[in-house]
Design a protein around this motif. Structure first.
Motif, PDB file in Angstrom:
ATOM      1  N   VAL A 128      -5.539   2.003   3.058  1.00  0.00           N
ATOM      2  CA  VAL A 128      -5.904   0.852   2.250  1.00  0.00           C
ATOM      3  C   VAL A 128      -6.233  -0.362   3.120  1.00  0.00           C
ATOM      4  O   VAL A 128      -7.012  -1.232   2.718  1.00  0.00           O
ATOM      5  CB  VAL A 128      -4.776   0.527   1.253  1.00  0.00           C
ATOM      6  CG1 VAL A 128      -3.544   0.043   1.966  1.00  0.00           C
ATOM      7  CG2 VAL A 128      -5.224  -0.496   0.222  1.00  0.00           C
ATOM      8  N   GLY A 137      -7.819   9.211  -0.271  1.00  0.00           N
ATOM      9  CA  GLY A 137      -8.933   8.715  -1.055  1.00  0.00           C
ATOM     10  C   GLY A 137      -9.867   9.805  -1.541  1.00  0.00           C
ATOM     11  O   GLY A 137     -10.079  10.823  -0.875  1.00  0.00           O
ATOM     12  N   THR A 143      -3.842   5.652  -0.259  1.00  0.00           N
ATOM     13  CA  THR A 143      -2.774   4.719   0.072  1.00  0.00           C
ATOM     14  C   THR A 143      -2.568   4.558   1.570  1.00  0.00           C
ATOM     15  O   THR A 143      -2.106   3.506   2.026  1.00  0.00           O
ATOM     16  CB  THR A 143      -1.454   5.181  -0.567  1.00  0.00           C
ATOM     17  OG1 THR A 143      -1.118   6.494  -0.080  1.00  0.00           O
ATOM     18  CG2 THR A 143      -1.576   5.258  -2.082  1.00  0.00           C
ATOM     19  N   ALA A 165       2.023   2.048  -3.434  1.00  0.00           N
ATOM     20  CA  ALA A 165       1.034   2.723  -4.274  1.00  0.00           C
ATOM     21  C   ALA A 165       1.217   4.238  -4.229  1.00  0.00           C
ATOM     22  O   ALA A 165       0.893   4.933  -5.202  1.00  0.00           O
ATOM     23  CB  ALA A 165      -0.381   2.352  -3.822  1.00  0.00           C
ATOM     24  N   PHE A 166       1.738   4.747  -3.126  1.00  0.00           N
ATOM     25  CA  PHE A 166       1.935   6.189  -2.960  1.00  0.00           C
ATOM     26  C   PHE A 166       2.928   6.764  -3.972  1.00  0.00           C
ATOM     27  O   PHE A 166       2.594   7.711  -4.700  1.00  0.00           O
ATOM     28  CB  PHE A 166       2.354   6.473  -1.517  1.00  0.00           C
ATOM     29  CG  PHE A 166       2.816   7.868  -1.250  1.00  0.00           C
ATOM     30  CD1 PHE A 166       2.057   8.953  -1.636  1.00  0.00           C
ATOM     31  CD2 PHE A 166       4.015   8.103  -0.589  1.00  0.00           C
ATOM     32  CE1 PHE A 166       2.481  10.251  -1.386  1.00  0.00           C
ATOM     33  CE2 PHE A 166       4.447   9.381  -0.335  1.00  0.00           C
ATOM     34  CZ  PHE A 166       3.690  10.465  -0.723  1.00  0.00           C
ATOM     35  N   SER A 216       0.837  -1.209   0.000  1.00  0.00           N
ATOM     36  CA  SER A 216       0.000   0.000   0.000  1.00  0.00           C
ATOM     37  C   SER A 216       0.867   1.253   0.000  1.00  0.00           C
ATOM     38  O   SER A 216       0.516   2.261  -0.633  1.00  0.00           O
ATOM     39  CB  SER A 216      -0.929  -0.006   1.220  1.00  0.00           C
ATOM     40  OG  SER A 216      -0.207   0.201   2.424  1.00  0.00           O
ATOM     41  N   SER A 268      -6.314   1.249  -3.148  1.00  0.00           N
ATOM     42  CA  SER A 268      -5.716   2.566  -2.958  1.00  0.00           C
ATOM     43  C   SER A 268      -6.475   3.640  -3.722  1.00  0.00           C
ATOM     44  O   SER A 268      -6.500   4.807  -3.317  1.00  0.00           O
ATOM     45  CB  SER A 268      -4.253   2.554  -3.409  1.00  0.00           C
ATOM     46  OG  SER A 268      -3.490   1.662  -2.628  1.00  0.00           O
ATOM     47  N   GLN A 269      -7.114   3.272  -4.812  1.00  0.00           N
ATOM     48  CA  GLN A 269      -7.846   4.246  -5.607  1.00  0.00           C
ATOM     49  C   GLN A 269      -9.180   4.619  -4.978  1.00  0.00           C
ATOM     50  O   GLN A 269      -9.803   5.604  -5.382  1.00  0.00           O
ATOM     51  CB  GLN A 269      -8.070   3.683  -7.018  1.00  0.00           C
ATOM     52  CG  GLN A 269      -6.757   3.403  -7.742  1.00  0.00           C
ATOM     53  CD  GLN A 269      -6.958   2.838  -9.132  1.00  0.00           C
ATOM     54  OE1 GLN A 269      -7.584   3.461  -9.985  1.00  0.00           O
ATOM     55  NE2 GLN A 269      -6.427   1.648  -9.369  1.00  0.00           N
ATOM     56  N   CYS A 296       2.917  -1.183  -7.327  1.00  0.00           N
ATOM     57  CA  CYS A 296       2.504  -2.230  -6.385  1.00  0.00           C
ATOM     58  C   CYS A 296       2.958  -3.616  -6.852  1.00  0.00           C
ATOM     59  O   CYS A 296       3.494  -4.403  -6.060  1.00  0.00           O
ATOM     60  CB  CYS A 296       0.990  -2.212  -6.205  1.00  0.00           C
ATOM     61  SG  CYS A 296       0.375  -0.832  -5.220  1.00  0.00           S
ATOM     62  N   TYR A 321      -0.423   3.223  -9.895  1.00  0.00           N
ATOM     63  CA  TYR A 321      -0.792   2.341  -8.783  1.00  0.00           C
ATOM     64  C   TYR A 321      -0.372   0.907  -9.055  1.00  0.00           C
ATOM     65  O   TYR A 321       0.351   0.275  -8.275  1.00  0.00           O
ATOM     66  CB  TYR A 321      -2.308   2.383  -8.574  1.00  0.00           C
ATOM     67  CG  TYR A 321      -2.824   3.554  -7.783  1.00  0.00           C
ATOM     68  CD1 TYR A 321      -2.450   3.743  -6.461  1.00  0.00           C
ATOM     69  CD2 TYR A 321      -3.727   4.458  -8.345  1.00  0.00           C
ATOM     70  CE1 TYR A 321      -2.943   4.809  -5.727  1.00  0.00           C
ATOM     71  CE2 TYR A 321      -4.235   5.526  -7.620  1.00  0.00           C
ATOM     72  CZ  TYR A 321      -3.840   5.697  -6.312  1.00  0.00           C
ATOM     73  OH  TYR A 321      -4.329   6.746  -5.587  1.00  0.00           O
ATOM     74  N   THR A 338      -4.134  -4.359  -3.782  1.00  0.00           N
ATOM     75  CA  THR A 338      -3.768  -3.155  -3.047  1.00  0.00           C
ATOM     76  C   THR A 338      -3.860  -1.926  -3.931  1.00  0.00           C
ATOM     77  O   THR A 338      -4.331  -0.862  -3.506  1.00  0.00           O
ATOM     78  CB  THR A 338      -2.341  -3.285  -2.492  1.00  0.00           C
ATOM     79  OG1 THR A 338      -2.268  -4.436  -1.638  1.00  0.00           O
ATOM     80  CG2 THR A 338      -1.946  -2.055  -1.694  1.00  0.00           C
TER      81      THR A 338
END
Length: 308
Positions: free
Chosen positions: A224, A149, A221, A71-72, A68, A216-217, A93, A89, A212
């Motif tokens: 998550v 988010g 992130t 993802a950032f 997660s 995250s979307q 990931c 993302y 993940t």
């Protein structure tokens, strides 16, 4: 009629909950972005609940947290470079999952080695994310949404992407689910029976990375785990039966996600907070229910003994 217009918080006609449920839902679903948000929430909740259930069972929550974090920087780089955030993302990931899988070792010290590798990947991912954010010269609203988010920008194209990726993840899990469960419960015996434990572990990490990236979307992130861990952990507190536990995990994740979307539509607070809050409330209630059930079970023999 469905419209693409997003109501502003400062607008005099901003949404107000009226307790006329049918009218409220009709108004909410008259906006395309809300329809897409509920569609995306359904997909993400189901995928994350199933993958998260195996993750909790395999005690790989640290790996899930690291993915997660990965993802950032992926989404931050996408914002910085101007390409699709979904690509950022999924790219970061899955790449982080492959690195963790490639560097883990088998044997007595394999768990410690995997934790060290996972922590190293997490630290590097955070550093990259902060670098990309510092290089970003636009408004900070975009990066903030990456962390916490946002459902306002979910497009029909993103929903299609989530559906395709989710279908692939669930299909692969359906194929490997039984041997993966065996390898998760008792890896040594599974290896002795000829189950490819390492290959299954690598494949699961890739699936975990994809799930993940999807979550995250929706939650951002940083939050998550609201969909990846809490519903699965709650379900496993309520029952030890794998099938029922997996079903409960899906239902809890879906309820938390959709309830969070409804709350975020009417309140000017981050979606991730609401999703996490509802999921955490269910987790606390599950623990209280288990405690009450165990307490009742301990009292029953005492009462029978005193009656005798």
């Amino acid at each position: 009629m469905i419209t693409d217009v997003v109501p502003l918080a400062s607008d005099a006609t901003s949404p107000v909950f009226s307790w006329k449920l049918l009218a409220d839902f009709q108004d909410m679903w008259s906006y395309l972005y809300m329809v897409n948000a509920f569609r995306a929430g359904l997909i993400v909740a189901v995928v994350c609940a199933v993958v998260g259930w195996f993750m909790v069972l395999r005690r790989q929550t640290f790996a899930g947290h690291t993915l997660s974090v990965a993802a950032f920087p992926g989404a931050s780089l996408a914002v910085l470079a101007g390409f699709s955030t979904s690509l950022g993302y999924f790219g970061f990931c899955v790449a982080a999952a492959l690195v963790i899988a490639a560097m883990q070792r088998e044997g007595r010290d394999g768990g410690a080695e995997e934790s060290a590798v996972t922590g190293t990947v997490q630290a590097f991912a955070l550093a990259c994310g902060y670098l990309f954010i510092s290089l970003y010269k636009g408004l900070l609203e975009g990066p903030t949404a990456l962390l916490f988010g946002d459902f306002l920008g979910i497009t029909t194209g993103q929903v299609v992407t989530l559906a395709v990726v989710g279908a692939v993840v669930l299909a692969v899990l359906a194929v490997i689910g039984r041997p993966l469960l065996f390898a998760s419960v008792d890896p040594e015996v599974a290896a002795g029976r000829g189950v490819p434990v390492r290959l299954l572990g690598t494949l699961f990490l890739v699936l975990l990375g994809a799930a993940t990236a999807e979550a995250s979307q929706i939650t951002g992130t940083l939050l998550v785990f609201a969909l990846m861990v809490i519903p699965a952990a709650t379900a496993q507190q309520l029952t030890a039966r794998p099938g029922l536990s997996l079903l409960l995990s899906v239902l809890l994740a879906l309820a938390a996600c959709w309830a969070g979307l409804i709350a975020a539509y009417y309140q000017p607070y981050p979606l991730g907070f609401f999703v996490t809050g509802f999921a955490f409330a269910a987790f606390v209630l599950a623990h209280l229910f288990r405690f009450a059930r165990e307490a009742a079970g301990r009292r029953a023999p005492l009462q029978m003994g005193s009656a005798a």
